[in-house]
Design a protein around this motif. Sequence first.
Motif, PDB file in Angstrom:
ATOM      1  N   PRO A 107     -10.345   6.496  13.607  1.00  0.00           N
ATOM      2  CA  PRO A 107     -10.229   7.453  12.970  1.00  0.00           C
ATOM      3  C   PRO A 107      -9.640   8.020  15.455  1.00  0.00           C
ATOM      4  CG  PRO A 107     -11.888   7.764  12.959  1.00  0.00           C
ATOM      5  CD  PRO A 107     -12.075   6.366  13.471  1.00  0.00           C
ATOM      6  N   GLU A 108     -10.291   7.085  15.797  1.00  0.00           N
ATOM      7  CA  GLU A 108      -9.257   7.022  17.659  1.00  0.00           C
ATOM      8  C   GLU A 108      -8.341   6.541  18.036  1.00  0.00           C
ATOM      9  OE1 GLU A 108     -12.108   5.291  16.374  1.00  0.00           O
ATOM     10  OE2 GLU A 108     -14.120   6.755  17.711  1.00  0.00           O
ATOM     11  N   ALA A 109      -7.923   5.329  17.159  1.00  0.00           N
ATOM     12  CA  ALA A 109      -6.673   4.723  16.963  1.00  0.00           C
ATOM     13  C   ALA A 109      -5.736   5.441  16.394  1.00  0.00           C
ATOM     14  CB  ALA A 109      -6.304   3.537  16.677  1.00  0.00           C
ATOM     15  N   PHE A 110      -5.946   6.490  15.218  1.00  0.00           N
ATOM     16  CA  PHE A 110      -5.267   7.544  14.808  1.00  0.00           C
ATOM     17  C   PHE A 110      -5.161   8.692  15.829  1.00  0.00           C
ATOM     18  CE2 PHE A 110      -4.217  10.851  11.555  1.00  0.00           C
ATOM     19  CZ  PHE A 110      -3.631  10.297  11.176  1.00  0.00           C
ATOM     20  N   GLU A 111      -5.926   8.912  16.259  1.00  0.00           N
ATOM     21  CA  GLU A 111      -6.045  10.467  16.779  1.00  0.00           C
ATOM     22  C   GLU A 111      -4.954  10.300  18.170  1.00  0.00           C
ATOM     23  OE1 GLU A 111      -6.480  13.169  16.640  1.00  0.00           O
ATOM     24  OE2 GLU A 111      -7.236  12.556  14.484  1.00  0.00           O
TER      25      GLU A 111
ATOM     26  N   ALA B  62       4.830   3.802  14.607  1.00  0.00           N
ATOM     27  CA  ALA B  62       3.652   2.971  15.596  1.00  0.00           C
ATOM     28  C   ALA B  62       2.424   3.242  14.941  1.00  0.00           C
ATOM     29  CB  ALA B  62       3.063   4.312  16.927  1.00  0.00           C
ATOM     30  N   TRP B  63       2.281   4.180  13.923  1.00  0.00           N
ATOM     31  CA  TRP B  63       1.615   4.166  13.107  1.00  0.00           C
ATOM     32  C   TRP B  63       0.997   2.940  11.801  1.00  0.00           C
ATOM     33  CZ3 TRP B  63       1.664  10.242  11.528  1.00  0.00           C
ATOM     34  CH2 TRP B  63       1.008  10.579  11.995  1.00  0.00           C
ATOM     35  N   GLU B  64       2.346   2.076  11.351  1.00  0.00           N
ATOM     36  CA  GLU B  64       3.159   1.513  10.717  1.00  0.00           C
ATOM     37  C   GLU B  64       2.333   0.163  11.345  1.00  0.00           C
ATOM     38  OE1 GLU B  64       6.911   1.064   8.897  1.00  0.00           O
ATOM     39  OE2 GLU B  64       7.308   2.960   8.812  1.00  0.00           O
ATOM     40  N   LYS B  65       3.023   0.054  12.696  1.00  0.00           N
ATOM     41  CA  LYS B  65       2.689  -1.431  13.417  1.00  0.00           C
ATOM     42  C   LYS B  65       0.795  -1.114  13.198  1.00  0.00           C
ATOM     43  CE  LYS B  65       3.359  -3.220  17.829  1.00  0.00           C
ATOM     44  NZ  LYS B  65       4.316  -3.001  19.268  1.00  0.00           N
ATOM     45  N   LYS B  66       0.763  -0.191  13.774  1.00  0.00           N
ATOM     46  CA  LYS B  66      -0.545  -0.559  14.079  1.00  0.00           C
ATOM     47  C   LYS B  66      -1.854  -1.065  13.084  1.00  0.00           C
ATOM     48  CE  LYS B  66      -1.826  -0.288  18.604  1.00  0.00           C
ATOM     49  NZ  LYS B  66      -1.922  -1.358  19.065  1.00  0.00           N
ATOM     50  N   THR B  67      -0.886  -0.158  11.421  1.00  0.00           N
ATOM     51  CA  THR B  67      -1.825  -0.340  10.668  1.00  0.00           C
ATOM     52  C   THR B  67      -1.919  -2.008  10.281  1.00  0.00           C
ATOM     53  OG1 THR B  67      -1.330   1.807   9.651  1.00  0.00           O
ATOM     54  CG2 THR B  67      -1.800   0.591   8.061  1.00  0.00           C
ATOM     55  N   ALA B  68      -0.467  -2.500   9.801  1.00  0.00           N
ATOM     56  CA  ALA B  68       0.291  -3.290   9.526  1.00  0.00           C
ATOM     57  C   ALA B  68      -0.795  -4.329  10.614  1.00  0.00           C
ATOM     58  CB  ALA B  68       1.323  -4.287   9.918  1.00  0.00           C
ATOM     59  N   GLU B  69      -1.343  -3.937  11.470  1.00  0.00           N
ATOM     60  CA  GLU B  69      -1.925  -5.398  12.832  1.00  0.00           C
ATOM     61  C   GLU B  69      -3.485  -5.217  12.684  1.00  0.00           C
ATOM     62  OE1 GLU B  69      -1.281  -4.602  16.285  1.00  0.00           O
ATOM     63  OE2 GLU B  69       0.271  -5.298  16.366  1.00  0.00           O
ATOM     64  N   ALA B  70      -3.709  -4.103  11.584  1.00  0.00           N
ATOM     65  CA  ALA B  70      -5.047  -4.222  11.007  1.00  0.00           C
ATOM     66  C   ALA B  70      -5.644  -4.638   9.797  1.00  0.00           C
ATOM     67  CB  ALA B  70      -5.508  -2.367  11.281  1.00  0.00           C
ATOM     68  N   LEU B  71      -4.288  -4.634   9.008  1.00  0.00           N
ATOM     69  CA  LEU B  71      -4.693  -5.135   7.847  1.00  0.00           C
ATOM     70  C   LEU B  71      -4.960  -6.909   7.868  1.00  0.00           C
ATOM     71  CD1 LEU B  71      -1.831  -3.776   5.860  1.00  0.00           C
ATOM     72  CD2 LEU B  71      -4.013  -3.061   5.592  1.00  0.00           C
ATOM     73  N   SER B  72      -6.077  -7.286   7.328  1.00  0.00           N
ATOM     74  CA  SER B  72      -6.436  -8.427   6.844  1.00  0.00           C
ATOM     75  C   SER B  72      -5.352  -9.557   7.144  1.00  0.00           C
ATOM     76  CB  SER B  72      -7.656  -8.814   6.425  1.00  0.00           C
ATOM     77  OG  SER B  72      -8.520  -9.327   6.283  1.00  0.00           O
ATOM     78  N   VAL B  73      -5.156 -10.785   7.265  1.00  0.00           N
ATOM     79  CA  VAL B  73      -4.673 -11.941   6.031  1.00  0.00           C
ATOM     80  C   VAL B  73      -5.349 -12.450   7.061  1.00  0.00           C
ATOM     81  CG1 VAL B  73      -2.334 -12.930   6.140  1.00  0.00           C
ATOM     82  CG2 VAL B  73      -2.203 -10.425   5.881  1.00  0.00           C
TER      83      VAL B  73
ATOM     84  N   LYS C 129       0.860  -1.397   0.043  1.00  0.00           N
ATOM     85  CA  LYS C 129       0.131   0.141  -0.361  1.00  0.00           C
ATOM     86  C   LYS C 129       1.047   1.299  -0.039  1.00  0.00           C
ATOM     87  CE  LYS C 129      -4.385  -1.743   2.217  1.00  0.00           C
ATOM     88  NZ  LYS C 129      -5.402  -1.590   1.240  1.00  0.00           N
ATOM     89  N   LEU C 130       1.894   1.266   0.915  1.00  0.00           N
ATOM     90  CA  LEU C 130       2.729   2.672   0.910  1.00  0.00           C
ATOM     91  C   LEU C 130       3.386   2.494  -0.846  1.00  0.00           C
ATOM     92  CD1 LEU C 130       4.448   1.717   4.405  1.00  0.00           C
ATOM     93  CD2 LEU C 130       2.388   3.486   3.662  1.00  0.00           C
ATOM     94  N   GLU C 131       3.951   1.554  -1.321  1.00  0.00           N
ATOM     95  CA  GLU C 131       4.577   1.886  -2.231  1.00  0.00           C
ATOM     96  C   GLU C 131       4.693   2.439  -3.458  1.00  0.00           C
ATOM     97  OE1 GLU C 131       7.293  -0.921  -5.408  1.00  0.00           O
ATOM     98  OE2 GLU C 131       6.153  -1.597  -3.944  1.00  0.00           O
TER      99      GLU C 131
ATOM    100  N   ALA D  92      -2.076   4.621   7.261  1.00  0.00           N
ATOM    101  CA  ALA D  92      -2.822   4.820   8.934  1.00  0.00           C
ATOM    102  C   ALA D  92      -4.328   5.257   8.751  1.00  0.00           C
ATOM    103  CB  ALA D  92      -1.874   5.319   9.285  1.00  0.00           C
ATOM    104  N   LYS D  93      -4.614   6.406   8.236  1.00  0.00           N
ATOM    105  CA  LYS D  93      -5.714   7.104   8.386  1.00  0.00           C
ATOM    106  C   LYS D  93      -6.935   6.270   8.098  1.00  0.00           C
ATOM    107  CE  LYS D  93      -7.493  11.576   8.705  1.00  0.00           C
ATOM    108  NZ  LYS D  93      -7.035  13.277   8.689  1.00  0.00           N
ATOM    109  N   GLU D  94      -6.473   5.927   7.004  1.00  0.00           N
ATOM    110  CA  GLU D  94      -7.474   4.836   6.087  1.00  0.00           C
ATOM    111  C   GLU D  94      -8.011   3.746   6.350  1.00  0.00           C
ATOM    112  OE1 GLU D  94      -5.944   4.725   2.222  1.00  0.00           O
ATOM    113  OE2 GLU D  94      -6.468   6.977   1.374  1.00  0.00           O
ATOM    114  N   ASN D  95      -6.898   3.393   7.308  1.00  0.00           N
ATOM    115  CA  ASN D  95      -7.208   1.766   8.192  1.00  0.00           C
ATOM    116  C   ASN D  95      -7.670   1.595   9.094  1.00  0.00           C
ATOM    117  OD1 ASN D  95      -6.890  -0.217   5.463  1.00  0.00           O
ATOM    118  ND2 ASN D  95      -4.759   1.363   5.372  1.00  0.00           N
ATOM    119  N   LEU D  96      -6.982   2.482  10.105  1.00  0.00           N
ATOM    120  CA  LEU D  96      -7.214   2.884  11.560  1.00  0.00           C
ATOM    121  C   LEU D  96      -8.320   3.428  11.820  1.00  0.00           C
ATOM    122  CD1 LEU D  96      -3.439   3.798  12.989  1.00  0.00           C
ATOM    123  CD2 LEU D  96      -4.531   1.382  12.770  1.00  0.00           C
TER     124      LEU D  96
END
Length: 729
Positions: free
Chosen positions: A645-649, A665-676, A620-622, A639-643
């Motif tokens: 709002p509360e988590a982003f703030e 922190a945004w990378e970590k939380k965003t990766a965890e939010a992505l579905s595998v 997604k970042l590429e 991060a803003k697209e996938n987290l």
Amino acid sequence: MTTTVKRILQIGILLLGLYSLAGFVLAPWIIKSQIIQQCEKRLQTTPKVGAVSLNPFTFELLIKDFLLPSKDQEKPRLAFNHFSVNLTWYALFNQEIRLKSVMLDGAAARFVVFKSGDTNWELTPTGEPEKDTSQDSDWILTLEQIQIRESGVDFFDYTHATPLELPLGPMNLAAANISTSLGSRTSLKSLNISFGEQGSLNLSGDMQLKPVTVNLIVEARQVPLDFLTAYLSDHTYLTLKKGQADTVSRIQYQNGRVRVTGEAQIHDLALVPENQDKPVVEWAQLDLQGIDVTTGPVDLKAAELVLKGLKTDVELRKDGTLNFRSFVKKSPQAPAEAEITKPADATKKAPLKYYIEKLTLSDGLVNYADLQIRPNFKALVHDLEGSVGPISPKADEKIQIALSGQVEAYGKFKGKGFVIPGTKRPTLDLDMNFHNIEMTTFTPYSGHFAGYEIKKGKLFLDLNYKLVNSRIKGSNKVLLDQFTLGDKVESKNATGWPLKLGLALMKDRKGQIKFQLPVEGDVNSPSFSLGNLIWTAVKNMIINIVAAPFDFLASLVGGGDDMQDIRFAPGQSELKAGEKEKLIKLAQALAERPQLNLEIRGEYQAADRQALQVKALEEKLEPLIAKNKDRSKAVRTVAKENLQPEAFEVIEDQFAKDPAGRTAAWEKKTAEALSVSDDELKVLALARGKAVMTELAAGKVETERLYLLSGSAGEAGKAPQVTLLLKEN
């Protein structure tokens, strides 16, 4: 002629007439009466005496047609056609009873020993005191010639469990100069005794009555030995069905000792158990060479025993004992009181001394059967030959052993070494080789202990056993060629371990199983059994191999540890260089073990999910980074697209003064939010399996032996890997 002379002549003629009348008529009547009277008095039977004659001038006594009945009237105790004695009368003046000739013709005697130990020749006491014969008499008895012709003796002994019946004769004896005179030697010209239909015994030589010495040559031909059954029956349940003996030997007696030297043969012998028809032991011929036996005490020596054509059946019975043990009768136990009251040395006997330099076997045959298992195990050992010796009761005697033979149709075995019996600690060093043994013979054992028949295979076995200080150590070199198990067999004694897998692991590309098996045990242990020791060692070896099969394969090709697990980087399906090396070694090992198949199971772990999430984030970042060249802004956008709002703030507030920390922190939380999904992980695991399979195929492992399993979750706590499982094909 004067009156005086006439009177003298008349008196002489009268005395001669009276002497003739007394000698020819009265004396025979008296002799006959005394014979009848003494037999009735001492033997309790009335004999029949045909005729008695005496020549008073030649002193020749003749008795014809004599018969002494037995008490049971079955057969006479003694009968003869003709008995004559010729006395040399003038020797009486020198206190010598000299018989010029003694002849017995057509005699038949019967001697019976009853169960009580009494005989049919027991004399009835007369009531008169016995004469003291302990003092030497001045009178000398001499027999110039003695002959016994066409006579025989029937001997019966009912003190044995099987009565002894031994007919001897016809018998012929010719001897000269039998005398009680000191130093006088007797010439035994010949004593010939017939045994059975063809047996004969001939004795010749000389002897002396005072002091007693004997020097005889004995020649025996085809003497039947079945009469020995009576003596065997006292201690065994065996019958000597047939057997004959030949010998040429010398018997010497002097100073109370007997010595026998010479050669002997015992041929066509067969020992048969009671109530059976098949012999348990038989042989064609036993040659006893260089015999030297003396008495006082008994000392037996032989240069060599050569046993030809031995045939014997050896059975291991259900109770674990050999069949020969059942042929021996148990000795009755003497009462304890009797043992206590016996003198200390009453039962002491001089130990039997014997020394046989060598026992040589040729053309032997042994039928072995193990009746402990079902079906029964049977094996035939034939063409048995070799030697054992020396044989003696000495505890420290080293006995050399060298044997060889064939097993069943085509198998061969050899044995060589020595044993020292030892009083307490025997010593053994024995090498044995079994080659080309058909393994199907052992199907009863494999079915009983392993639960499988043996379909085919040959055994090559090199053994060495050493026994020192009560510990036996064995080194076994084993080769099983084309060994294959067959159908499953129901057996309560069969083990539950994976025997087929163990054999597949051990069998090389030539279809051979090779291994060395050391065994060790204490022979003094109550539970010691060499068979169990070997079987336990084999079982433990296979169990250890099956428990760590990849370690065993690694040992074949010099591979490292953990060959079973092929590890991957999280989220990756490409093989690492080190793991490729493991697979190259594994391919080599599988080439050596064509009986093995390989199951390949790709696995995934939690680390793989995380790695795929990071990978998805990067994807997604590429495009964003490529557009504005600013990773921090790209991360914030994703991060803003996938987290939420509360988590982003929360992240933006926590790291307001730390842009780098906020981006991480945004990378970590965003990766965890992505579905595998699990399906994606299974695809990853399957790809890993395919990578392993491709590498093994490149290493010349037949793909028909490789089975790719579907991807699955691995055991928690392990690294991402492919797990390999071995199966027998």
